[in-house]
Design an enzyme around this catalytic site. Structure first.
Site, PDB file in Angstrom:
ATOM      1  N   ASP A  98      -1.065   8.676 -26.931  1.00  0.00           N
ATOM      2  CA  ASP A  98      -0.554   8.074 -25.710  1.00  0.00           C
ATOM      3  C   ASP A  98      -0.506   9.079 -24.570  1.00  0.00           C
ATOM      4  O   ASP A  98       0.284  10.017 -24.611  1.00  0.00           O
ATOM      5  CB  ASP A  98       0.845   7.525 -26.005  1.00  0.00           C
ATOM      6  CG  ASP A  98       1.541   6.980 -24.793  1.00  0.00           C
ATOM      7  OD1 ASP A  98       0.856   6.576 -23.841  1.00  0.00           O
ATOM      8  OD2 ASP A  98       2.787   6.955 -24.791  1.00  0.00           O
ATOM      9  N   ASP A 286      -3.521   5.026 -18.879  1.00  0.00           N
ATOM     10  CA  ASP A 286      -2.617   5.003 -20.025  1.00  0.00           C
ATOM     11  C   ASP A 286      -3.323   4.563 -21.296  1.00  0.00           C
ATOM     12  O   ASP A 286      -3.583   3.380 -21.494  1.00  0.00           O
ATOM     13  CB  ASP A 286      -1.452   4.068 -19.694  1.00  0.00           C
ATOM     14  CG  ASP A 286      -0.391   4.056 -20.759  1.00  0.00           C
ATOM     15  OD1 ASP A 286      -0.500   4.840 -21.710  1.00  0.00           O
ATOM     16  OD2 ASP A 286       0.553   3.258 -20.639  1.00  0.00           O
TER      17      ASP A 286
END
Length: 400
Positions: A98, A286
């Site tokens: 992430d 992201d």
């Protein structure tokens, strides 16, 4: 990874394979390919089980109006995972990689069985590792879908054939929703040290410090044709990028500031008309998020232009209307990055109604990070993405 430690945006999730390697840089240690696997998201798993998300209540599944000043991650829609090894001998965990967060955490063997999510996941057992070192500092990480807490520990982590000594979180408390239905066990934050909770050095920073990579970059490829669970879901490359998975050259955009994978955006077009962000706005890139998100006001305007209807947490159109929807273009660094309806509309095969969900969500992120858009897997599947730590920039190339 929300939010935005991304949207836990996430995703998004990778499969890391490899043996431990030590020593000086060589041609074989400067470039690491990492396979990714695709899985059903938590939201998809809930729907497949016939769970009405509206009955869960907004207090349990809130995805909007986040008031925290930090980026929060919503892992409800994360679809990509990978594997890392922790300890000696390595204990293997499925994790989300992430870019919206910076800490590493996995469930701990010290997690009470009263936490159902711990029962369904691999647990790290420090007593089984000869390289484990106690830390004990308390750790709490807030996500839009719940809070996980535990304590810090130190051990060796193997990722993509590289082994580093890393401080990570052993989680002893994690909410049943959403993590009970998550196929991943934990999270590897690929963000900057400025985002790290507890002043922990992020994993990629530790890899850089070993001097094992040709370049201080990592790149993401998400396969657009990976519905088959046996197929390659994607790939991460540590130290470079893989020309097999993109066309042409990278186009780079400098970060807004050091410490966050966020870039300036100059507009969002629907068809040939610039509808949103006319005066400029921000966009997080992201990898932990499956969808694209923007502020509630922006997404409502976008959905009105598309003729989409709102459900509790998403927007839908009649499936037969999907192919007729206009292109959506994001203006980044003087170029337009265009998604067709085939890129942002997908059908819920498990739904009895002929409705298709749009891979676009509303998400209100407060200052100083927001308001901001977030470009997740919906965008990355179309555009191979390189995260350049050495030059504080992000590069995009058309994926293939």
């Amino acid at each position: 990874m929300d939010a935005w430690r991304g949207m836990p945006r996430w995703g998004l999730l990778l499969l890391l394979w490899g043996s431990c390697t030590f020593g000086l840089p060589t041609e074989t240690t400067t470039f690491k390919r990492i396979s990714l696997k695709r899985m059903p998201s938590i939201r998809e798993s809930l729907k497949e089980r016939g769970v009405d998300m509206a009955r869960l209540g907004p207090e349990r599944m809130a995805l909007v109006n986040i008031t925290s000043s930090v980026i929060l991650t919503n892992y409800m829609d994360t679809q990509y995972y990978g594997e890392i090894g922790i300890g000696t001998p390595p204990q293997t965990f499925k994790v989300v990689f992430d870019t919206g967060s910076s800490n590493v955490w996995v469930p701990s063997s010290k997690c009470s069985r009263l936490y159902t999510a711990c029962v369904y996941h691999k647990l790290f057992d420090a007593s089984d590792s000869s390289s484990y070192k106690h830390n004990g500092t308390e750790l709490t990480l807030r996500y839009s879908t719940g809070t996980v807490s535990g304590f810090l520990s130190q051990d060796v982590i193997t990722v993509g054939g590289i082994t580093v000594t890393q401080t990570f979180g052993e989680v002893t408390e994690m909410p049943a929703l959403p993590f009970m239905l998550a196929e991943f066990d934990g999270v590897v934050g690929m963000g900057f040290s400025e985002q790290a909770i507890g002043k922990v050095t992020p994993l990629f920073d530790n890899i850089i410090s070993q001097g094992l990579l040709k370049e201080d970059v990592f790149s993401f490829y998400y396969n657009r044709d990976s519905e088959n669970s046996q197929s390659l879901g994607g790939q991460i490359v540590l130290g470079g990028s893989d020309p097999q998975h993109y066309e042409g050259n990278f186009h780079y955009i400098n970060l807004i500031r050091t410490g966050l994978w966020q870039i300036p955006m100059k507009g969002v077009s629907v068809g040939s008309s610039t509808l949103l962000c006319e005066d400029g706005c921000l966009a997080l890139v992201d990898t932990g998020a499956s969808y694209i998100s923007g502020s509630t006001s922006s997404i409502e305007k976008l959905m009105e232009a598309l003729g989409a209807k709102k459900r509790l947490f998403d927007y839908v159109v009649k499936c037969n209307e999907g192919p007729t929807l206009p292109d959506i273009s994001f203006h980044l660094g003087g170029k337009e990055y265009t998604l067709t309806s085939a890129d942002y509309v997908f059908q819920e095969s498990y739904s009895s109604k002929k409705l298709c969900t749009l891979a676009i969500h509303a998400m209100d992120i407060p200052p100083p990070t927001g308001p901001t858009w977030a470009l997740g897997a919906t965008f990355i599947r179309k555009f191979y993405t390189e995260f350049d730590r050495g030059n504080n920039r992000i590069g995009f190339a058309l994926a293939r």
